[in-house]
Design a protein around this motif. Structure first.
Motif, PDB file in Angstrom:
ATOM      1  N   LEU A 234       0.759  -1.032   0.267  1.00 51.12           N
ATOM      2  CA  LEU A 234       0.385   0.205   0.175  1.00 51.12           C
ATOM      3  C   LEU A 234       0.914   1.185   0.036  1.00 51.12           C
ATOM      4  CD1 LEU A 234      -2.979  -1.875   2.181  1.00 51.12           C
ATOM      5  CD2 LEU A 234      -3.474  -0.236   0.127  1.00 51.12           C
ATOM      6  N   LYS A 235       0.321   1.686  -0.003  1.00 52.91           N
ATOM      7  CA  LYS A 235       0.791   3.661  -1.007  1.00 52.91           C
ATOM      8  C   LYS A 235       0.222   4.614   0.019  1.00 52.91           C
ATOM      9  CE  LYS A 235       3.003   2.123  -5.341  1.00 52.91           C
ATOM     10  NZ  LYS A 235       3.069   2.315  -6.990  1.00 52.91           N
ATOM     11  N   PRO A 236       1.046   6.293  -0.016  1.00 50.17           N
ATOM     12  CA  PRO A 236      -0.203   6.681   0.953  1.00 50.17           C
ATOM     13  C   PRO A 236      -0.842   7.252   0.098  1.00 50.17           C
ATOM     14  CG  PRO A 236       2.596   7.137   1.417  1.00 50.17           C
ATOM     15  CD  PRO A 236       2.300   5.977   0.248  1.00 50.17           C
ATOM     16  N   GLU A 237      -1.407   7.037  -1.841  1.00 55.26           N
ATOM     17  CA  GLU A 237      -2.439   7.682  -2.805  1.00 55.26           C
ATOM     18  C   GLU A 237      -2.739   6.573  -2.810  1.00 55.26           C
ATOM     19  OE1 GLU A 237       1.030   7.460  -3.077  1.00 55.26           O
ATOM     20  OE2 GLU A 237       1.713   6.441  -4.871  1.00 55.26           O
ATOM     21  N   ASP A 238      -3.130   5.640  -1.959  1.00 53.78           N
ATOM     22  CA  ASP A 238      -3.867   4.401  -1.416  1.00 53.78           C
ATOM     23  C   ASP A 238      -5.345   4.998  -1.188  1.00 53.78           C
ATOM     24  OD1 ASP A 238      -1.827   1.690  -2.371  1.00 53.78           O
ATOM     25  OD2 ASP A 238      -3.497   2.894  -4.099  1.00 53.78           O
ATOM     26  N   THR A 239      -4.604   6.401   0.225  1.00 58.19           N
ATOM     27  CA  THR A 239      -5.708   6.495   0.913  1.00 58.19           C
ATOM     28  C   THR A 239      -6.588   6.879   0.300  1.00 58.19           C
ATOM     29  OG1 THR A 239      -4.281   6.938   2.607  1.00 58.19           O
ATOM     30  CG2 THR A 239      -5.806   7.926   3.000  1.00 58.19           C
ATOM     31  N   ALA A 240      -7.660   6.044   0.844  1.00 63.92           N
ATOM     32  CA  ALA A 240      -9.405   6.805   0.427  1.00 63.92           C
ATOM     33  C   ALA A 240     -10.543   6.090   0.862  1.00 63.92           C
ATOM     34  CB  ALA A 240      -9.461   6.484  -1.327  1.00 63.92           C
ATOM     35  N   LYS A 241     -12.355   6.639   0.832  1.00 67.57           N
ATOM     36  CA  LYS A 241     -12.610   5.188   1.099  1.00 67.57           C
ATOM     37  C   LYS A 241     -13.089   4.795  -0.284  1.00 67.57           C
ATOM     38  CE  LYS A 241     -16.925   5.920   4.014  1.00 67.57           C
ATOM     39  NZ  LYS A 241     -18.303   6.452   4.342  1.00 67.57           N
TER      40      LYS A 241
END
Length: 124
Positions: A86-93
């Motif tokens: 996982l990468k920070p840009e995967d942060t989401a709902k």
């Protein structure tokens, strides 16, 4: 009426893994094309992955290819999204979605039924 309930979200460090689950009710999962979408704050909702009725047809966005895997267990009426590296840009709902039509992919479609979403946050 199809109901979808997601679980499995949380906070993880970059490089970590999470597995999202989506329990489906109302129709047999075997008769649904199901997928995952995500929406980050201030951004449009985007397609992540989908899987067809038989489970043999899967599709995923370029941004998650090789890291995320969608699967389904029709006997448990549950679909999963395994997320690795996982990468920070995967942060989401993350939202589970389903449609009772047989599609090859949900990439350019708006499914009929949606869950409430589960939050995934990845720290750097």
């Amino acid at each position: 009426q199809v109901q979808l309930v997601e679980s499995g979200g949380g906070l993880v460090q970059a490089g970590g893994s999470l597995r999202l689950s989506c329990v489906v009710s109302g129709l047999p999962l075997s008769r649904l094309t199901v997928g995952w979408f995500r929406q980050a704050p201030g951004k449009e909702r985007e397609f992540v992955a989908s899987i067809g009725w038989s489970g043999s047809r899967t599709d995923s966005s370029d941004s998650v290819k090789g890291r995320f895997t969608i699967s389904r267990n029709n006997a448990k009426n549950t679909t999963y999204l395994q997320m690795n590296n996982l990468k920070p840009e995967d942060t989401a709902k993350y939202y589970c979605a389903a449609d009772d039509r047989s599609y090859t992919t949900l990439k350019h479609r708006t499914p009929d039924s949606w869950g409430q979403g589960t939050q995934v946050s990845v720290s750097s």
